[in-house]
Motif scaffolding. Structure first.
Motif, short mmCIF file in Angstrom:
data_model
loop_
_atom_site.label_atom_id
_atom_site.label_comp_id
_atom_site.label_asym_id
_atom_site.label_seq_id
_atom_site.Cartn_x
_atom_site.Cartn_y
_atom_site.Cartn_z
N LEU A 149 0.85 -1.19 0.00
CA LEU A 149 0.00 0.00 0.00
C LEU A 149 0.88 1.24 0.00
O LEU A 149 1.88 1.29 0.70
N ASN A 150 0.48 2.24 -0.75
CA ASN A 150 1.15 3.54 -0.67
C ASN A 150 0.99 4.09 0.74
O ASN A 150 -0.03 3.87 1.40
N LEU A 151 2.00 4.81 1.23
CA LEU A 151 1.98 5.34 2.59
C LEU A 151 0.73 6.16 2.86
O LEU A 151 0.04 5.95 3.86
N ALA A 152 0.41 7.08 1.98
CA ALA A 152 -0.75 7.94 2.19
C ALA A 152 -2.05 7.14 2.14
O ALA A 152 -3.00 7.44 2.87
N GLN A 153 -2.10 6.10 1.30
CA GLN A 153 -3.30 5.26 1.24
C GLN A 153 -3.52 4.55 2.57
O GLN A 153 -4.66 4.44 3.05
N CYS A 154 -2.44 4.05 3.15
CA CYS A 154 -2.54 3.34 4.42
C CYS A 154 -2.99 4.30 5.54
O CYS A 154 -3.83 3.95 6.37
N VAL A 155 -2.43 5.50 5.55
CA VAL A 155 -2.84 6.51 6.53
C VAL A 155 -4.31 6.86 6.33
O VAL A 155 -5.08 6.99 7.30
N LEU A 156 -4.74 6.99 5.08
CA LEU A 156 -6.14 7.30 4.77
C LEU A 156 -7.07 6.22 5.31
O LEU A 156 -8.10 6.51 5.93
N LEU A 157 -6.69 4.96 5.12
CA LEU A 157 -7.53 3.84 5.56
C LEU A 157 -7.71 3.86 7.08
O LEU A 157 -8.83 3.73 7.59
N LEU A 158 -6.63 4.04 7.81
CA LEU A 158 -6.72 4.06 9.28
C LEU A 158 -7.45 5.30 9.77
O LEU A 158 -8.21 5.24 10.75
#
Length: 248
Positions: A149-158
């Motif tokens: 996962l892209n870093l920002a995508q992972c942050v967005l999910l959480l």
């Protein structure tokens, strides 16, 4: 830290490599009401104009972001830490889904704990030396043939899961506990004390296995929910055992 930040998890980016991803992560956080970002040893230095450009209307998060040299320093005042990772690890820790992780974060913050979520660098993710400091792992159910996962995508999910928890259970209310939870710094000092005493006692033998033994010992501490009173008692236990040995 803003007053609002006291009632939310800290988002900690460990050794991020691209300013654009830091900015996109800040934007994702602010989309869902999170504003407490910490950054550890960014590859391209700090501050970053690329991060500011990508953050768009979330530039305030970058202005207020706290910068640290090491993971241990970034976690020093926290009491419960979760690490995001997609790779299997030889470390025994509870594994949470994103939904459960944010429900647990809300519950713990409601009892006065300081919760943090760690995200690793884009290329390879968190290292074991980072993860041994976490109390639990967050595993995202992704396509096993393309788990990155892209870093920002992972942050967005959480961040989304955090906001969803607030919508379902409401803003967590503070509760009084008999003893305050131990901070990351206090647990770190306790781990160092045990390592020093055990090293003096010749516990780390043979030398070729010493590093692995220390990793597993640190991992043990991160799995234990310790209060300040617990830490003081364990320090005292080790000091008394050393005095007893000296008298013998």
């Amino acid at each position: 830290m803003t007053r609002h930040s006291l009632q939310q998890p800290a988002i900690i980016l460990i050794r991020p490599q691209m300013g654009e991803n830091i900015g996109a992560a800040a934007r994702a956080m602010w989309n869902f009401g999170l504003d407490h970002m910490r950054i550890v040893d960014p590859r391209d230095g700090w501050p970053s104009q690329k991060a500011v450009a990508m953050a768009s209307g979330a530039g305030r998060l970058l202005d207020e972001a706290r910068l640290f040299d090491t993971t241990a320093e970034a976690l020093a005042d926290t009491t419960f830490v979760m690490a995001t990772t997609a790779r299997p690890r030889d470390l025994t820790k509870p594994v949470y889904s994103p939904e459960f992780a944010m429900a647990e974060a809300a519950r713990r913050i409601g009892t006065g704990q300081k919760v943090a979520v760690m995200f690793g660098p884009e290329r390879a993710g968190l290292e074991n030396d980072d993860i041994i400091r976490a109390n639990a792992i967050i595993s995202v159910p992704v396509n096993p043939d393309f788990p990155s996962l892209n870093l920002a995508q992972c942050v967005l999910l959480l961040s989304y899961e955090w906001q969803r928890q607030l919508g379902e259970v409401g803003q967590p209310a503070a509760q009084v506990t008999k003893s305050e939870w131990a901070s990351g710094l206090e647990v770190e000092k306790l781990a160092e004390h045990f390592e020093q005493r055990l090293d003096t006692a010749g516990f780390f033998f043979p030398e070729t296995k010493a590093a692995s033994m220390k990793v597993h010992l640190r991992n043990l501490w991160s799995r234990m929910p310790l209060t300040k009173a617990d830490v003081q008692m364990l320090h005292g236990t080790m000091r008394q055992m050393a005095r007893w040995k000296e008298r013998g």
